[in-house]
Design an enzyme around this catalytic site. Sequence first.
Site, mmCIF file in Angstrom:
data_model
loop_
_atom_site.group_PDB
_atom_site.id
_atom_site.type_symbol
_atom_site.label_atom_id
_atom_site.label_comp_id
_atom_site.label_asym_id
_atom_site.label_seq_id
_atom_site.Cartn_x
_atom_site.Cartn_y
_atom_site.Cartn_z
ATOM 1 N N ASP A 1 -0.873 -6.111 0.190
ATOM 2 C CA ASP A 1 -1.244 -5.485 1.318
ATOM 3 C C ASP A 1 -2.800 -5.066 1.466
ATOM 4 O O ASP A 1 -3.266 -5.071 0.229
ATOM 5 C CB ASP A 1 -0.581 -4.006 1.543
ATOM 6 C CG ASP A 1 0.678 -4.060 2.279
ATOM 7 O OD1 ASP A 1 0.778 -4.944 3.130
ATOM 8 O OD2 ASP A 1 1.570 -3.249 2.032
ATOM 9 N N ASP B 1 1.010 -1.171 -0.056
ATOM 10 C CA ASP B 1 0.092 -0.009 0.025
ATOM 11 C C ASP B 1 0.840 1.279 0.045
ATOM 12 O O ASP B 1 0.261 2.247 -0.081
ATOM 13 C CB ASP B 1 -0.981 0.002 1.214
ATOM 14 C CG ASP B 1 -0.334 0.062 2.578
ATOM 15 O OD1 ASP B 1 0.712 -0.346 2.447
ATOM 16 O OD2 ASP B 1 -0.950 0.129 3.533
ATOM 17 N N LYS C 1 -1.228 -9.391 3.628
ATOM 18 C CA LYS C 1 -0.727 -8.738 4.946
ATOM 19 C C LYS C 1 -1.568 -7.751 5.552
ATOM 20 O O LYS C 1 -1.882 -7.167 4.960
ATOM 21 C CB LYS C 1 0.784 -8.074 4.336
ATOM 22 C CG LYS C 1 1.456 -7.411 5.534
ATOM 23 C CD LYS C 1 2.959 -7.233 5.139
ATOM 24 C CE LYS C 1 2.946 -5.784 4.457
ATOM 25 N NZ LYS C 1 2.779 -4.801 5.279
ATOM 26 N N GLU D 1 8.933 -3.592 11.077
ATOM 27 C CA GLU D 1 9.444 -2.540 10.408
ATOM 28 C C GLU D 1 9.760 -1.502 11.796
ATOM 29 O O GLU D 1 9.061 -1.164 12.433
ATOM 30 C CB GLU D 1 8.269 -1.851 9.616
ATOM 31 C CG GLU D 1 8.451 -0.443 9.086
ATOM 32 C CD GLU D 1 7.542 -0.086 7.951
ATOM 33 O OE1 GLU D 1 7.754 1.200 7.546
ATOM 34 O OE2 GLU D 1 6.432 -0.616 7.868
ATOM 35 N N GLU E 1 -1.689 -5.167 9.014
ATOM 36 C CA GLU E 1 -1.034 -4.561 10.329
ATOM 37 C C GLU E 1 -1.699 -4.533 11.557
ATOM 38 O O GLU E 1 -2.910 -3.981 11.456
ATOM 39 C CB GLU E 1 -0.568 -2.957 9.665
ATOM 40 C CG GLU E 1 0.156 -2.982 8.536
ATOM 41 C CD GLU E 1 0.229 -1.324 8.263
ATOM 42 O OE1 GLU E 1 0.059 -0.271 8.948
ATOM 43 O OE2 GLU E 1 0.818 -1.285 7.202
#
Length: 274
Positions: free
Chosen positions: A93, A54, A121, A190, A123
């Site tokens: 993403d 993204d 994926k 990250e 977050e």
Amino acid sequence: MSYIDSNETIKALTISSLHKMYQAGEKITSLTAYDASFATMFDQIGIDIILVGDSLGNVIQGHTSTIPVLIQDMVYHTSCVSRNIKRSFLMADMPFASYADQSQALMNAALLMQAGAKMIKLEGGAWLAPIVEHLVRQGIPVCAHLGLMPQSVNTLGGFKVQGKSEAQSELMINEAKILENAGAQILVLEAIPSKLGKAITEAISIPTIGIGAGVDCSGQVLVMHDALGAFPGRQPKFVKNFLANTGTIEKAIELYIAEVKSGAFPAPEHCFTN
């Protein structure tokens, strides 16, 4: 490293292939791509994981964050990337606010899988565990993402290194374990201290892919524009311009692969300390 011979029988990487690399101690390479041309090049040169990130909100659309990116944008770019790759494992993403509950997450993840992704994926921390479990039950492989989470930049107060305190470190290690137990098969880390990246990698039994998380992660990922010095503005600490001394994009990607595989990248100057 050289282009894969077009006459060879090319075996597509799977999640099992990636786990075998991880178990053998071979570093996993990953780059973002957003179109067919770059994705095909990266695939032929030998990138293990292509991520339709993204981050396209920043590098393609010109936004200051990933938050404006829509699921329709991700589906479009995933379909473009998926068409010509033969070996690389394709991950996509889930964008901001596209997985608030199990039903929404399944609907949007299915769109990305139908566009060609082999894994999605997400977050988020421990709160994601029920959603991860639900997706995995439906046959959708999941990569989790901890540390700096760009979709949460407004609540984090900016693009800041995460996990610097002992309490934050312990929490992140526990969340990594929870997400693994929920069924996540890869974990992106990250912008965290290298020491924490190493601790998380040792605490779980799935590959960790670092971006500013130290050399001890199971692999590395960069935004392709960063790796090629093509994105204007301040360069993050964890970025290296592989094009600067190689002359061609192909040689730059070959160097990136070689340095990740050997452990030369990230070097200490690309890493964070507590």
